[in-house]
Design a protein around this motif. Structure first.
Motif: not given
Length: 438
Positions: A18-21, A289-293, A315-318, A369-373
């Motif tokens: 996710a970091l490069p994105m 981060f949602g796109n990486a997930y 883990e992603a939601f946390a 943030g939750c919605l993107f996931l």
């Protein structure tokens, strides 16, 4: 660097991917932020309102082929997870043809209907001329933006999030330099800001196209992959059209809110234009981060690793929640200084309006943030229709409440209050449906 997200530590793999994105999309925001900052400082409030309102329209337009690219990318990830190279190459060929055709039609349509579009947005007379001038030039960059989005989604879907960052970094720096040259030195006005952005967009679009052609030959379809395949086109159309619909509904709702904002005059328009840039910067990392997930889920969905998807989801939601709460605290604390980056300190009314927006919406970044996931999850498991449902709930609530509340004594504050309410309602719906399906 390509990441296999079906193995290894989940949190570490997600963050490294996710970091490069995140860095890339933060740089992408410099395209319009450079315009906003320089135009606002050099050309004044009306020019800032024109460029800022154009940004909302362009976001809606690019969301159409961005949605097509993201939907196709989910399918690319699933085929990579399955190890089906033939289907992967064929899907790349079909998706490229479909997205190119849509982009060309869209580009012709916006030029043909530019005046009705401005009327629909209720653009004030003092802003109309500048916004029209800016859009006539900026529309020329739609094809370049489409190229970049398709090939960056392709590379990210297969686990490479670094190369898109490189091309964005070059074009973002170029955009800022040309903005300063065309607007501050040559005094070309709004047209100069638009020319700088379009030139930079073509650098990133053509650059990433050449990279794929010369450095990723293993991804290029061969003669047999170019044959029409009804089943693959049906899969692409299914995922891509729903993702496109989700992105378009989301940004059309924002466009309707922009029209409401415009009805409050140039001061509110300028405040909204500056605050939206800060807002976008603030929650962009959780969006990426949602796109990486989503790529993580799609690869593991293709490989059949259901338990890994469940652990990764928790883990992603946390991670997203902790980051969102931190950013909320910073934006609420520094709302006024952030507004003064874009607006002169003498524009006290604009700054006050922008601060109200940031403190109301910024306190609820965990909701977006939750919605993107949730968007990423449902797209990756081939239930993109659920993403559309969540978008309709989020944006429908936002638009309806914005028009209702702004008509009361609280005025523009009602527009800002409607945003987090829509996020939370969509989150609750998506989480309850996820629990039910698990």
């Amino acid at each position: 660097m390509y990441h296999d997200l079906t193995k290894g530590s989940i949190s570490r793999s997600l963050l490294l991917f996710a970091l490069p994105m995140m860095a890339g999309n933060l740089l992408q925001q410099f395209y319009n932020i450079a315009d906003t900052l320089i135009v606002g400082r050099v050309l004044g409030k009306n020019a800032l309102a024109a460029v800022g309102s154009s940004y909302t329209l362009m976001t809606f337009l690019t969301s159409i082929f961005l949605g097509l690219s993201m939907g196709s990318g989910a399918l690319f990830s699933i085929y990579r997870g399955k190890g089906d190279e033939r289907a992967l190459k064929s899907s790349i060929a079909h998706a490229c043809g479909l997205i190119l055709a849509v982009t060309l039609v869209l580009n012709a349509a916006v030029y043909a209907f530019i005046d009705p579009i401005l009327s629909f947005l209720r653009v004030p007379q003092e802003v109309w001329g500048g916004m029209r001038e800016y859009l006539l030039i900026i529309f020329a960059g739609l094809i370049a933006t489409s190229l970049y989005n398709f090939f960056s989604c392709l590379l990210r879907a297969l686990g490479n999030s670094t190369v898109p960052l490189v091309f964005l970094a070059v074009s973002a720096l170029l955009n800022i330099g040309l903005d300063l040259l065309f607007v501050a030195v040559f005094r070309w006005g709004i047209a100069g800001a638009a020319c700088a952005t379009v030139f930079a967009q073509y650098v990133s679009g053509i650059g990433i196209l050449l990279y794929v052609l010369f450095c990723c030959r293993n991804l290029l379809p061969s003669g047999r992959d170019l044959h029409f395949d009804r089943n693959i086109l049906k899969e692409i159309a299914g995922l891509s059209s729903l993702t496109c619909l989700q992105q378009s509904v989301m940004n059309f709702g924002i466009l309707m809110v922009q029209g409401l904002v415009n009805s409050f005059g140039a001061t509110t328009m300028a405040a909204f234009a500056a605050a939206v840039k800060i807002d976008t910067f603030a929650y962009l990392p959780v969006q990426d981060f949602g796109n990486a997930y989503s790529t993580f889920v799609a690869q593991n969905y293709g490989a059949g690793n259901k338990e890994r998807i469940r652990r990764g989801t928790k883990e992603a939601f946390a991670i997203s929640t902790v980051f969102s709460l931190l950013i909320s605290a910073l934006v609420c604390a520094f709302a006024a200084p952030l507004m003064q980056i874009f607006v002169s300190a003498s524009e006290t009314a604009v700054i006050a309006s922008g601060v109200r927006y940031l403190r109301i919406e910024g306190a609820f970044y965990f909701g977006i943030g939750c919605l993107f996931l949730l968007y990423g999850y449902y797209r990756a498991i081939k239930r993109a229709e659920m993403s559309v449902v969540l978008t309709v709930i989020s944006l429908g609530t936002r638009v309806l409440l914005a028009y209702m509340l702004s008509a009361t004594a609280i005025g523009e504050v009602g527009i800002w209050m409607a945003i987090p309410i829509g996020w939370v309602l969509a989150d609750l719906t998506g989480l309850l449906y996820m629990k039910k399906t698990w």
